[in-house]
Design a protein around this motif. Structure first.
Motif, PDB file in Angstrom:
ATOM      1  N   ILE A   1       0.924  -0.861   0.371  1.00 34.99           N
ATOM      2  CA  ILE A   1      -0.060   0.185   0.243  1.00 34.99           C
ATOM      3  C   ILE A   1       1.040   0.940  -0.596  1.00 34.99           C
ATOM      4  O   ILE A   1       0.610   1.765  -0.783  1.00 34.99           O
ATOM      5  CB  ILE A   1      -1.168  -0.210   1.291  1.00 34.99           C
ATOM      6  CG1 ILE A   1      -2.465  -0.494   0.986  1.00 34.99           C
ATOM      7  CG2 ILE A   1      -1.571   1.394   1.450  1.00 34.99           C
ATOM      8  CD1 ILE A   1      -3.261  -0.984   0.048  1.00 34.99           C
ATOM      9  N   ASN A   2       2.390   1.595   0.570  1.00 36.54           N
ATOM     10  CA  ASN A   2       2.695   2.801   0.548  1.00 36.54           C
ATOM     11  C   ASN A   2       3.262   2.748  -0.582  1.00 36.54           C
ATOM     12  O   ASN A   2       3.591   4.084  -1.168  1.00 36.54           O
ATOM     13  CB  ASN A   2       4.328   1.807   1.617  1.00 36.54           C
ATOM     14  CG  ASN A   2       4.001   2.522   2.463  1.00 36.54           C
ATOM     15  OD1 ASN A   2       2.739   3.152   3.109  1.00 36.54           O
ATOM     16  ND2 ASN A   2       4.373   1.648   4.006  1.00 36.54           N
ATOM     17  N   LEU A   3       3.629   1.445  -1.333  1.00 35.82           N
ATOM     18  CA  LEU A   3       4.492   1.539  -2.854  1.00 35.82           C
ATOM     19  C   LEU A   3       3.272   2.602  -4.048  1.00 35.82           C
ATOM     20  O   LEU A   3       3.154   2.958  -4.823  1.00 35.82           O
ATOM     21  CB  LEU A   3       4.413  -0.009  -3.615  1.00 35.82           C
ATOM     22  CG  LEU A   3       6.092  -0.349  -2.893  1.00 35.82           C
ATOM     23  CD1 LEU A   3       6.028  -1.803  -4.092  1.00 35.82           C
ATOM     24  CD2 LEU A   3       7.641   0.715  -2.986  1.00 35.82           C
ATOM     25  N   PHE A   4       2.148   1.661  -3.363  1.00 40.29           N
ATOM     26  CA  PHE A   4       0.484   2.269  -3.828  1.00 40.29           C
ATOM     27  C   PHE A   4       0.490   3.798  -3.923  1.00 40.29           C
ATOM     28  O   PHE A   4       0.085   4.944  -4.811  1.00 40.29           O
ATOM     29  CB  PHE A   4      -0.581   1.255  -3.656  1.00 40.29           C
ATOM     30  CG  PHE A   4      -1.676   1.715  -4.506  1.00 40.29           C
ATOM     31  CD1 PHE A   4      -1.877   2.375  -6.020  1.00 40.29           C
ATOM     32  CD2 PHE A   4      -2.735   2.412  -3.705  1.00 40.29           C
ATOM     33  CE1 PHE A   4      -3.009   2.350  -6.867  1.00 40.29           C
ATOM     34  CE2 PHE A   4      -4.250   2.738  -4.358  1.00 40.29           C
ATOM     35  CZ  PHE A   4      -4.343   2.833  -5.864  1.00 40.29           C
ATOM     36  N   VAL A   5       0.770   3.962  -2.592  1.00 41.86           N
ATOM     37  CA  VAL A   5       0.352   5.548  -2.000  1.00 41.86           C
ATOM     38  C   VAL A   5       1.631   6.623  -2.996  1.00 41.86           C
ATOM     39  O   VAL A   5       1.854   7.797  -3.689  1.00 41.86           O
ATOM     40  CB  VAL A   5       0.628   6.033  -0.499  1.00 41.86           C
ATOM     41  CG1 VAL A   5       0.861   7.286  -0.114  1.00 41.86           C
ATOM     42  CG2 VAL A   5      -0.577   5.249  -0.102  1.00 41.86           C
ATOM     43  N   ASP A   6       3.057   5.782  -3.086  1.00 43.56           N
ATOM     44  CA  ASP A   6       4.378   6.846  -4.074  1.00 43.56           C
ATOM     45  C   ASP A   6       3.646   7.116  -5.432  1.00 43.56           C
ATOM     46  O   ASP A   6       3.579   8.197  -5.199  1.00 43.56           O
ATOM     47  CB  ASP A   6       5.472   5.544  -3.883  1.00 43.56           C
ATOM     48  CG  ASP A   6       6.224   5.945  -2.666  1.00 43.56           C
ATOM     49  OD1 ASP A   6       5.752   6.827  -1.484  1.00 43.56           O
ATOM     50  OD2 ASP A   6       6.794   4.867  -2.159  1.00 43.56           O
ATOM     51  N   PHE A   7       2.492   5.899  -6.108  1.00 41.05           N
ATOM     52  CA  PHE A   7       2.164   6.201  -7.072  1.00 41.05           C
ATOM     53  C   PHE A   7       1.322   7.020  -7.068  1.00 41.05           C
ATOM     54  O   PHE A   7       1.169   8.114  -7.684  1.00 41.05           O
ATOM     55  CB  PHE A   7       2.046   4.421  -7.465  1.00 41.05           C
ATOM     56  CG  PHE A   7       1.159   4.929  -9.169  1.00 41.05           C
ATOM     57  CD1 PHE A   7       2.068   5.087  -9.850  1.00 41.05           C
ATOM     58  CD2 PHE A   7      -0.228   4.674  -9.231  1.00 41.05           C
ATOM     59  CE1 PHE A   7       1.410   5.154 -11.266  1.00 41.05           C
ATOM     60  CE2 PHE A   7      -0.654   4.582 -10.276  1.00 41.05           C
ATOM     61  CZ  PHE A   7       0.292   4.783 -11.265  1.00 41.05           C
TER      62      PHE A   7
END
Length: 201
Positions: free
Chosen positions: A101-107
């Motif tokens: 989810i952190n990666l998704f937020v970064d995106f």
């Protein structure tokens, strides 16, 4: 499609892998340039970041729309492909989910320029939303299913709901008084399955 060695007729996977790496480097450079300068950043600036000539970019991506679409798809693929790796390497499925989810937020929070471009009426962008869902909903569902099977999270949250919720929390991420990442952390923590038997208050 594989590159073919003209003498042997056999595929040349190394050449193909090199080409993929070169394209990934170019797309990473373009994504970085979009974040700092917007999607209208001069192509020469992207070329300088990637260490290639301007002609190389135009050879791969004849129009700016082609480049924007490719950057978007590249970032979606990186996010989707991270799911199984995180699941294999993390201490628990919930930890893998939180990292993903952190990666998704970064995106989400770094693609402001992309988001604006994607709202244009350019036909090149029409299929991207479906592509985004087709790749990321299954990746998220795999992580949710693993965490639910481990008894770590409540089992009644769907991947689409979670991604939509995270997306909504990331709206306004540029507001200085609003910490989108903190709100997403609270949401993910709220998925936890509580075993104490305490009912709703």
């Amino acid at each position: 499609m594989a590159d073919i060695d003209s003498e042997s007729g056999r595929p040349t996977p190394r050449k193909r892998a090199d080409a993929r790496r070169n394209e990934a480097t170019l797309l990473d450079a373009a994504a970085s340039a979009f974040v700092t300068s917007g999607v209208d950043v001069p192509v020469r600036d992207i070329a300088a970041r990637a260490g290639v000539g301007v002609g190389t970019i135009y050879r791969h991506f004849p129009t700016r729309a082609d480049l924007i679409v490719a950057v978007y798809r590249h970032q979606v693929e990186a996010c989707a492909e991270a799911g199984p790796t995180l699941l294999a390497d993390s201490s628990t499925p919930h930890a893998a989910l939180a990292q993903w989810i952190n990666l998704f937020v970064d995106f989400l929070v770094t693609k402001h320029g992309l988001a604006e471009a994607l709202q244009s009426d350019n036909a090149a962008f029409e299929t991207l939303h479906a592509y985004f869902l087709d790749r990321l909903v299954p990746a998220c569902a795999q992580l949710l299913d693993a965490a639910a099977a481990a008894g770590e999270i409540r089992p009644d949250v769907t991947a689409f709901e979670l991604l939509r919720g995270v997306g909504n929390l990331c709206i306004g991420a540029g507001e200085p008084r609003y910490d989108a990442r903190r709100m997403v952390e609270i949401l993910v923590a709220g998925l936890r399955q509580h075993h104490q038997g305490t009912g709703p208050r």
